[in-house]
Motif scaffolding. Structure first.
Motif, PDB file in Angstrom:
ATOM      1  N   GLU A 196     -21.249 -51.574 -16.574  1.00 10.38           N
ATOM      2  CA  GLU A 196     -21.754 -50.873 -15.389  1.00 10.38           C
ATOM      3  C   GLU A 196     -22.784 -49.836 -15.826  1.00 10.38           C
ATOM      4  O   GLU A 196     -22.653 -49.244 -16.897  1.00 10.38           O
ATOM      5  N   THR A 218     -14.831 -42.986 -24.002  1.00 11.01           N
ATOM      6  CA  THR A 218     -15.960 -43.525 -23.234  1.00 11.01           C
ATOM      7  C   THR A 218     -17.300 -43.008 -23.775  1.00 11.01           C
ATOM      8  O   THR A 218     -17.865 -42.068 -23.225  1.00 11.01           O
ATOM      9  N   THR A 235     -20.412 -49.105 -19.291  1.00 10.13           N
ATOM     10  CA  THR A 235     -19.005 -49.390 -19.545  1.00 10.13           C
ATOM     11  C   THR A 235     -18.883 -50.723 -20.289  1.00 10.13           C
ATOM     12  O   THR A 235     -19.804 -51.543 -20.273  1.00 10.13           O
ATOM     13  N   ILE A 237     -15.966 -53.495 -20.316  1.00 12.39           N
ATOM     14  CA  ILE A 237     -14.665 -53.827 -19.746  1.00 12.39           C
ATOM     15  C   ILE A 237     -14.423 -55.322 -19.935  1.00 12.39           C
ATOM     16  O   ILE A 237     -15.279 -56.149 -19.589  1.00 12.39           O
ATOM     17  N   PRO A 245     -19.998 -51.466  -9.176  1.00 18.39           N
ATOM     18  CA  PRO A 245     -19.359 -50.519 -10.094  1.00 18.39           C
ATOM     19  C   PRO A 245     -18.221 -49.755  -9.424  1.00 18.39           C
ATOM     20  O   PRO A 245     -18.234 -49.548  -8.218  1.00 18.39           O
ATOM     21  N   ARG A 246     -17.259 -49.350 -10.236  1.00 23.39           N
ATOM     22  CA  ARG A 246     -16.111 -48.599  -9.734  1.00 23.39           C
ATOM     23  C   ARG A 246     -16.371 -47.103  -9.837  1.00 23.39           C
ATOM     24  O   ARG A 246     -17.088 -46.629 -10.730  1.00 23.39           O
ATOM     25  N   ARG A 248     -14.481 -44.685 -10.872  1.00 19.20           N
ATOM     26  CA  ARG A 248     -14.095 -44.046 -12.136  1.00 19.20           C
ATOM     27  C   ARG A 248     -15.208 -44.199 -13.176  1.00 19.20           C
ATOM     28  O   ARG A 248     -15.564 -43.258 -13.873  1.00 19.20           O
ATOM     29  N   SER A 249     -15.765 -45.396 -13.226  1.00 21.80           N
ATOM     30  CA  SER A 249     -16.826 -45.637 -14.210  1.00 21.80           C
ATOM     31  C   SER A 249     -18.039 -44.771 -13.910  1.00 21.80           C
ATOM     32  O   SER A 249     -18.653 -44.186 -14.820  1.00 21.80           O
ATOM     33  N   GLU A 252     -17.479 -41.262 -14.945  1.00 21.18           N
ATOM     34  CA  GLU A 252     -17.575 -41.075 -16.403  1.00 21.18           C
ATOM     35  C   GLU A 252     -19.032 -41.049 -16.855  1.00 21.18           C
ATOM     36  O   GLU A 252     -19.432 -40.204 -17.659  1.00 21.18           O
ATOM     37  N   LEU A 253     -19.833 -41.980 -16.329  1.00 19.30           N
ATOM     38  CA  LEU A 253     -21.246 -42.015 -16.736  1.00 19.30           C
ATOM     39  C   LEU A 253     -21.970 -40.746 -16.270  1.00 19.30           C
ATOM     40  O   LEU A 253     -22.728 -40.128 -17.027  1.00 19.30           O
ATOM     41  N   ALA A 274     -23.661 -53.539 -11.858  1.00 20.60           N
ATOM     42  CA  ALA A 274     -22.770 -54.086 -12.896  1.00 20.60           C
ATOM     43  C   ALA A 274     -23.187 -55.517 -13.182  1.00 20.60           C
ATOM     44  O   ALA A 274     -23.711 -56.205 -12.313  1.00 20.60           O
TER      45      ALA A 274
END
Ligand SMILES: Cc1cc2nc3c(=O)[nH]c(=O)nc-3n(C[C@H](O)[C@H](O)[C@H](O)COP(=O)(O)OP(=O)(O)OC[C@H]3O[C@@H](n4cnc5c(N)ncnc54)[C@H](O)[C@@H]3O)c2cc1C
Length: 336
Positions: A196, A218, A235, A237, A245-246, A248-249, A252-253, A274
């Motif tokens: 992602e 990460t 990501t 995965i 994309p989720r 959470r991802s 994080e990014l 993604a």
């Protein structure tokens, strides 16, 4: 004199475009057929465009650096906008051990203190005490590089067809299958590794080279493009799910980008996406022979880094010229 070989290349990602250009440069008559509505309808369009063999060697099988090095000059020749500014690797102070571990596991770098880092990349002034610098690495913008290859192919007399998943093999001497993850039904062991990414516009940042921010869970990188645009990725995965994309991802990014430079706090979010990196079990690519068809696949995280090298192997296999059979050429029967 025998007539030029007629070659059909399926798939206009980085693998297909690199093979098509290399074959056309070597004298073949090339038709490149892409199933999607435009060239780069797969993973290649989402890529960061980092050409970072020394950094990638941290997690790649041995031999990646030597394999990939010729590709840097190939890109500089094909895409003059390829930037040879090196790569910076940083860690937040709480992750300082990560930087030492990364330095031990890679080559081709030197350690910068805070003053040397600030002189090289003034955007970081006063923010980090130490960095690793990989001066031999480069980067490009896939969304400029892929059209540049298509342009080059047309200039060499090649044909680029989009929206065409179905061209029959019949009128061609050779077929080069570069369909990425879509070839998994015919290539045993091929899988997709979900990645992602984000595109941001951040006029307040001003970085001039890719930066990798280490983190035990990460790791994230930021790659600068023209017009204050930055690609933030990615990501990794073990999933073949292609959906959006989720949250959470993305958190994080975005969090990592903001930790790298507060100017990202004001960034416009231009895009998030993604896609699936095509990979074999050992995460190394293959050129697989199946009769008149060559499959070029499994480039995992290294499509831009390795496509020119595999394209050279395809030219040797289709047109001859190499003194020995290319080492990576595998008969399909041995993949089962
Ligand atoms: C988020 C992310 C970041 C990345 N960053 C980097 C990076 O910085 N550096 C790097 O080197 N690599 C990077 N990669 C990896 C790189 O993108 C891949 O290795 C590479 O794109 C694989 O290229 P490909 O041409 O094999 O596949 P793809 O790009 O997926 O191309 C396959 C093409 O085939 C087409 N197709 C499918 N079926 C058919 C059919 N029947 N007929 C014709 N065409 C068909 C598809 O539409 C697609 O356009 C990244 C990947 C991701 C996801």
């Amino acid at each position: 004199m025998s007539p030029p070989r007629r070659v059909l290349v399926r798939g206009a990602g980085v693998a297909g475009l690199a093979c098509a250009v290399a074959l056309a440069e070597a004298g073949a008559t090339v038709t490149l057929a892409e199933a999607g509505p435009t060239i780069g309808s797969g993973a290649s369009w989402k890529a960061g465009g980092m050409l970072g063999p020394w950094c990638e060697a941290e997690t790649a099988p041995a031999g990646l650096v030597e394999l990939a090095l010729p590709a840097l000059d190939w890109w500089r020749r094909q895409v003059p906008a390829t930037r040879s500014a090196g790569t910076l690797v940083l860690a937040l102070s709480r992750d300082g051990g990560e930087l030492a571990r990364y330095a031990r596991r890679t080559e081709g770098h030197r350690t910068l203190d805070a003053g040397q880092l600030d002189a090289l990349e003034p955007a970081f002034e006063g923010r980090f005490g130490r960095a690793l610098f990989y001066p031999g690495e480069a980067h490009l913008d896939p969304r400029a590089a892929l059209p540049a290859l298509a342009h080059r192919l047309r200039a060499l007399g090649g044909v680029v067809l989009t929206g065409r998943p179905d061209i029959p093999d019949g009128r061609f001497d050779d077929v080069v299958d570069c369909r990425g993850h879509a070839a998994r039904e015919v290539l045993p062991g091929l899988r997709g590794v979900r990645g992602e990414m984000l595109l941001l516009r951040a006029p307040g940042v001003g970085l001039s080279r890719p930066v990798r921010l280490l983190h035990p869970r990460t790791p994230v990188y930021v790659v600068p493009r023209d017009d204050d645009v930055f690609m933030v990725g990615a990501t990794m995965i073990e999933s073949e799910e292609r959906g959006p994309p989720r949250l959470r991802s993305m958190m994080e990014l975005m969090g990592a980008a903001y930790a790298l430079h507060p100017g990202f706090g004001e960034a416009e979010i231009l895009e998030f996406a993604a896609d699936l990196r095509p990979a074999f079990g050992d995460n190394m690519p293959r050129v697989v022979r199946d009769g008149a068809t060559l499959h070029v696949n499994g480039m995992f995280r290294h499509g831009f880094l390795l496509a020119p090298v595999l394209a050279g192997q395809v030219v040797d296999a289709v047109l001859g010229g190499g003194s020995e059979p290319p080492a990576a050429l595998v008969p399909l029967s041995r993949m089962r």
